[in-house]
Design a protein around this motif. Structure first.
Motif, PDB file in Angstrom:
ATOM      1  N   GLU A  29      -0.144  -8.955   4.901  1.00  0.00           N
ATOM      2  CA  GLU A  29       0.688  -7.764   5.040  1.00  0.00           C
ATOM      3  C   GLU A  29      -0.229  -6.555   5.155  1.00  0.00           C
ATOM      4  N   TRP A  30       0.110  -5.632   6.028  1.00  0.00           N
ATOM      5  CA  TRP A  30      -0.727  -4.450   6.237  1.00  0.00           C
ATOM      6  C   TRP A  30      -0.918  -3.698   4.922  1.00  0.00           C
ATOM      7  N   VAL A  31      -2.170  -3.526   4.529  1.00  0.00           N
ATOM      8  CA  VAL A  31      -2.497  -2.926   3.239  1.00  0.00           C
ATOM      9  C   VAL A  31      -2.422  -1.412   3.337  1.00  0.00           C
ATOM     10  N   THR A  32      -1.705  -0.810   2.422  1.00  0.00           N
ATOM     11  CA  THR A  32      -1.632   0.644   2.348  1.00  0.00           C
ATOM     12  C   THR A  32      -2.217   1.104   1.021  1.00  0.00           C
ATOM     13  N   THR A  33      -2.911   2.219   1.045  1.00  0.00           N
ATOM     14  CA  THR A  33      -3.403   2.838  -0.174  1.00  0.00           C
ATOM     15  C   THR A  33      -2.428   3.941  -0.568  1.00  0.00           C
ATOM     16  N   TRP A  34      -2.426   4.293  -1.856  1.00  0.00           N
ATOM     17  CA  TRP A  34      -1.510   5.358  -2.260  1.00  0.00           C
ATOM     18  C   TRP A  34      -2.058   6.732  -1.903  1.00  0.00           C
ATOM     19  N   THR A  35      -3.309   6.780  -1.459  1.00  0.00           N
ATOM     20  CA  THR A  35      -3.900   8.034  -0.986  1.00  0.00           C
ATOM     21  C   THR A  35      -3.665   8.174   0.519  1.00  0.00           C
ATOM     22  N   PRO A  36      -3.666   9.389   1.042  1.00  0.00           N
ATOM     23  CA  PRO A  36      -3.328   9.612   2.458  1.00  0.00           C
ATOM     24  C   PRO A  36      -4.367   9.023   3.404  1.00  0.00           C
ATOM     25  N   VAL A  37      -3.925   8.718   4.637  1.00  0.00           N
ATOM     26  CA  VAL A  37      -4.799   8.176   5.672  1.00  0.00           C
ATOM     27  C   VAL A  37      -4.697   9.044   6.923  1.00  0.00           C
ATOM     28  N   ARG A  38      -5.721   8.932   7.759  1.00  0.00           N
ATOM     29  CA  ARG A  38      -5.726   9.636   9.038  1.00  0.00           C
ATOM     30  C   ARG A  38      -4.812   8.902  10.022  1.00  0.00           C
ATOM     31  N   THR A  39      -4.244   9.644  10.936  1.00  0.00           N
ATOM     32  CA  THR A  39      -3.427   9.058  11.990  1.00  0.00           C
ATOM     33  C   THR A  39      -4.049   9.404  13.345  1.00  0.00           C
ATOM     34  N   PRO A  40      -3.843   8.583  14.377  1.00  0.00           N
ATOM     35  CA  PRO A  40      -3.048   7.360  14.355  1.00  0.00           C
ATOM     36  C   PRO A  40      -3.803   6.206  13.698  1.00  0.00           C
ATOM     37  N   VAL A  41      -3.061   5.303  13.091  1.00  0.00           N
ATOM     38  CA  VAL A  41      -3.648   4.126  12.466  1.00  0.00           C
ATOM     39  C   VAL A  41      -3.690   2.999  13.497  1.00  0.00           C
ATOM     40  N   LYS A 383      -2.369  -9.416 -15.798  1.00  0.00           N
ATOM     41  CA  LYS A 383      -1.704  -9.731 -17.062  1.00  0.00           C
ATOM     42  C   LYS A 383      -1.409  -8.475 -17.895  1.00  0.00           C
ATOM     43  N   HIS A 384      -2.024  -7.356 -17.516  1.00  0.00           N
ATOM     44  CA  HIS A 384      -1.831  -6.113 -18.264  1.00  0.00           C
ATOM     45  C   HIS A 384      -1.487  -4.988 -17.281  1.00  0.00           C
ATOM     46  N   PRO A 385      -0.265  -4.943 -16.787  1.00  0.00           N
ATOM     47  CA  PRO A 385       0.129  -3.895 -15.827  1.00  0.00           C
ATOM     48  C   PRO A 385       0.141  -2.517 -16.473  1.00  0.00           C
ATOM     49  N   HIS A 386       0.128  -1.508 -15.614  1.00  0.00           N
ATOM     50  CA  HIS A 386       0.163  -0.118 -16.100  1.00  0.00           C
ATOM     51  C   HIS A 386       1.209   0.640 -15.292  1.00  0.00           C
ATOM     52  N   LYS A 387       1.557   1.825 -15.763  1.00  0.00           N
ATOM     53  CA  LYS A 387       2.650   2.573 -15.142  1.00  0.00           C
ATOM     54  C   LYS A 387       2.180   3.562 -14.083  1.00  0.00           C
ATOM     55  N   GLY A 388       0.988   4.097 -14.253  1.00  0.00           N
ATOM     56  CA  GLY A 388       0.512   5.132 -13.347  1.00  0.00           C
ATOM     57  C   GLY A 388      -0.172   4.580 -12.108  1.00  0.00           C
ATOM     58  N   LYS A 389      -1.100   5.381 -11.565  1.00  0.00           N
ATOM     59  CA  LYS A 389      -1.815   5.011 -10.340  1.00  0.00           C
ATOM     60  C   LYS A 389      -3.216   4.515 -10.669  1.00  0.00           C
ATOM     61  N   LEU A 390      -3.742   3.686  -9.785  1.00  0.00           N
ATOM     62  CA  LEU A 390      -5.040   3.045  -9.985  1.00  0.00           C
ATOM     63  C   LEU A 390      -6.118   3.774  -9.186  1.00  0.00           C
ATOM     64  N   PHE A 391      -7.243   4.008  -9.830  1.00  0.00           N
ATOM     65  CA  PHE A 391      -8.451   4.452  -9.125  1.00  0.00           C
ATOM     66  C   PHE A 391      -9.420   3.283  -9.108  1.00  0.00           C
ATOM     67  N   ILE A 409      -3.853   0.425  -4.274  1.00  0.00           N
ATOM     68  CA  ILE A 409      -5.235   0.835  -4.501  1.00  0.00           C
ATOM     69  C   ILE A 409      -5.479   2.272  -4.046  1.00  0.00           C
ATOM     70  N   TYR A 410      -6.583   2.829  -4.513  1.00  0.00           N
ATOM     71  CA  TYR A 410      -6.974   4.203  -4.178  1.00  0.00           C
ATOM     72  C   TYR A 410      -7.701   4.250  -2.830  1.00  0.00           C
ATOM     73  N   ILE A 411      -8.641   3.307  -2.629  1.00  0.00           N
ATOM     74  CA  ILE A 411      -9.462   3.302  -1.418  1.00  0.00           C
ATOM     75  C   ILE A 411      -9.952   1.882  -1.173  1.00  0.00           C
ATOM     76  N   ASP A 412     -10.244   1.563   0.082  1.00  0.00           N
ATOM     77  CA  ASP A 412     -10.896   0.304   0.419  1.00  0.00           C
ATOM     78  C   ASP A 412     -11.969   0.590   1.451  1.00  0.00           C
ATOM     79  N   GLY A 413     -12.474  -0.450   2.103  1.00  0.00           N
ATOM     80  CA  GLY A 413     -13.598  -0.284   3.009  1.00  0.00           C
ATOM     81  C   GLY A 413     -13.277   0.309   4.354  1.00  0.00           C
TER      82      GLY A 413
END
Length: 488
Positions: A29-41, A383-391, A409-413
């Motif tokens: 599935e196309w991976v999206t980060t919760w941080t903004p990305v440049r367009t067009p993708v 096994k230990h989920p959290h409520k906020g966002k991940l860095f 996720i925050y960022i990938d390669g």
């Protein structure tokens, strides 16, 4: 064939390149980060992702490593295939065998030294396609008749180019290589007096134009066509917005830059020496022959690309081995030239083979480089989920996306999807912990994952988090640490 076998063996090591994991995640599935990305993708790696995803689904990382090794062997076989010298007398045949063994020995040594460049990356498919072009296009352009076989090969190349456009951004190398072959053919035909007819030249020109036009047969069209130029910009840092990507991403930096920084010193020295030697050999041959030979121009161009960015060495190495000069071999008259050259080849080769066998003991049977991706940390996070966002560190992003997809996720390669301002701010977190603390509060970050050994740029921030009462060390192993923010 011998070289291809050694390439296959040397390419058997765990999946050390961390980008493969977000390729596998995108295959699902196309991976999206919760941080903004440049367009067009533009997912220029779509077909690569589908291929590796299919293999991984059948047999996991071990099968993917085996698949990778075989493909690397095929790549070198394709580049070395045109080199098939023929001797018509026993003396010349013996000398050719001796020379071939010396060249093979040099090739085996170089392959062993640079074996960890044989990773599972989209560039592997680019080299596979380019190897096919390497063998087919010179023969296709040399035949002036439009035979059914030539037509079939032309259709095959166009189909490969169409596929290449959605496999990696280096698809531009295909049309550029076709231009080189066509230019060399026109030049050589004029020198020999056997010029192409206007019809033959028009057909070849139309074929090259069709190669360049292949991106427009995909839905991304113009964006896909322009993708290689944006990639080149970020590789060279031509525009101000791309400068930080060229200077801060290790594989985008020149071997000279890496050498001055003290990174991979011996490998960078050898890489630079090989490139300079390759450039010198190519220039000397071009001057001597007075014609733009495809092999020599390719050697010169790929050597320059390596000196621009270390990541291009995998483009240069197969071309270098295909163009290695013959090494003179002289023995006393009472000694069998073939026997002595065989001994000289086999002894060092067996020694290198022994070193390779010994290196296998350091590999995990899972074929996952757990030192570079958070295998155990991801299991704990599931096994230990959290409520906020991940860095997360960028090199861990792909693995997290594949193994823990419920936590964005925050960022990938895929740095090409990020702006220069975003990337610069991300890098500044390592130098300015206060900036991270501020952004964590404003963005709702309550969990952060960092590497402790490889790519460990985060030492300053890690110390700050340990000293901050709002954060606590929730998980730690030998290679990764997870910090959670205290819930008020």
């Amino acid at each position: 064939m011998v070289i291809a076998v050694f390439v296959i063996l040397f390419a058997i090591f765990p999946l050390t390149d961390t980008d493969i994991w977000w390729h596998l995640a995108c295959a699902r599935e196309w991976v999206t980060t919760w941080t903004p990305v440049r367009t067009p993708v533009v997912n220029v790696h779509e077909y690569f992702q589908l291929a590796v995803g299919f293999v991984y689904g059948l047999g996991g990382a071990p099968l993917l490593v085996a698949f990778k090794a075989i493909l690397w062997g095929v790549v070198f076989a394709l580049f070395l295939l045109p080199e098939n010298p023929k001797c018509h007398c026993e003396v010349r045949r013996t000398a050719a065998i001796s020379s071939c063994m010396w060249r093979s020995l040099v090739a085996v040594v170089l392959l062993f030294v640079f074996r960890y460049h044989f990773e599972m990356r989209p560039v592997l498919f680019s080299l596979l396609f380019l190897g096919i072009y390497w063998n087919v296009l010179p023969r296709l352009f040399a035949n002036s008749r439009l035979t059914p076989v030539n037509t079939l090969f032309a259709v095959l190349i166009l189909a490969i180019q169409w596929t290449w456009c959605k496999t990696q951004g280096l698809y531009i190398l295909g049309p550029l290589f076709a231009v080189l072959v066509l230019t060399a053919g026109i030049w050589n035909s004029r020198k020999s007096g056997d010029k192409f007819s206007r019809k033959a030249l028009a057909l070849r020109g139309a074929f090259v134009v069709a190669l360049f036009a292949m991106p427009f047969l995909h839905r991304e069209g113009l964006a896909l066509f322009l993708y290689p130029f944006g990639l080149l910009d970020r590789l060279l840092g031509l525009s101000p917005s791309a400068a930080i990507f060229a200077s801060e991403i290790a594989e985008n930096r020149s071997p000279f830059t890496l050498l001055m920084a003290g990174e991979n010193t011996l490998e960078c020295v050898l890489m630079i020496l090989l490139c300079l030697a390759g450039m010198g050999l190519a220039i000397w041959r071009l001057y001597k022959n007075r014609r733009p030979g495809v092999l020599n121009v390719s050697l010169l161009a790929t050597a320059i690309l390596v000196l621009i960015a270390e990541r291009n060495f995998v483009l240069f190495l197969p071309v270098l081995l295909a163009t290695l000069p013959n090494f003179p071999f002289r023995t006393p008259h009472f000694t069998s030239c073939r026997l002595l050259s065989t001994v000289y080849f086999l002894l060092p080769t067996f020694f290198i083979f022994g070193l390779w066998v010994r290196s296998l003991s350091a590999y995990d049977i899972s074929m996952v480089a757990y030192q570079r991706v958070p295998v155990d940390a991801t299991d704990w996070m599931q096994k230990h989920p959290h409520k906020g966002k991940l860095f997360n560190d960028d090199r861990a992003g792909g693995y997290l996306a594949l193994m823990n997809p419920t936590d964005s996720i925050y960022i990938d390669g895929r740095f090409i999807l990020k702006t220069a301002d975003f990337f610069e701010r991300y890098l500044n977190y390592a130098k300015d912990p206060a900036l991270f603390m501020h952004d964590a509060d404003s963005l709702g970050i309550d969990r952060a994952l960092f590497p402790l050994q490889y790519y460990a740029r985060w030492d300053t921030l890690l110390r700050a988090l340990q000293q901050d009462s709002r954060w606590h060390l929730a998980y730690r192993d030998e290679y990764f640490a997870v910090f959670d923010k205290m819930i008020k």
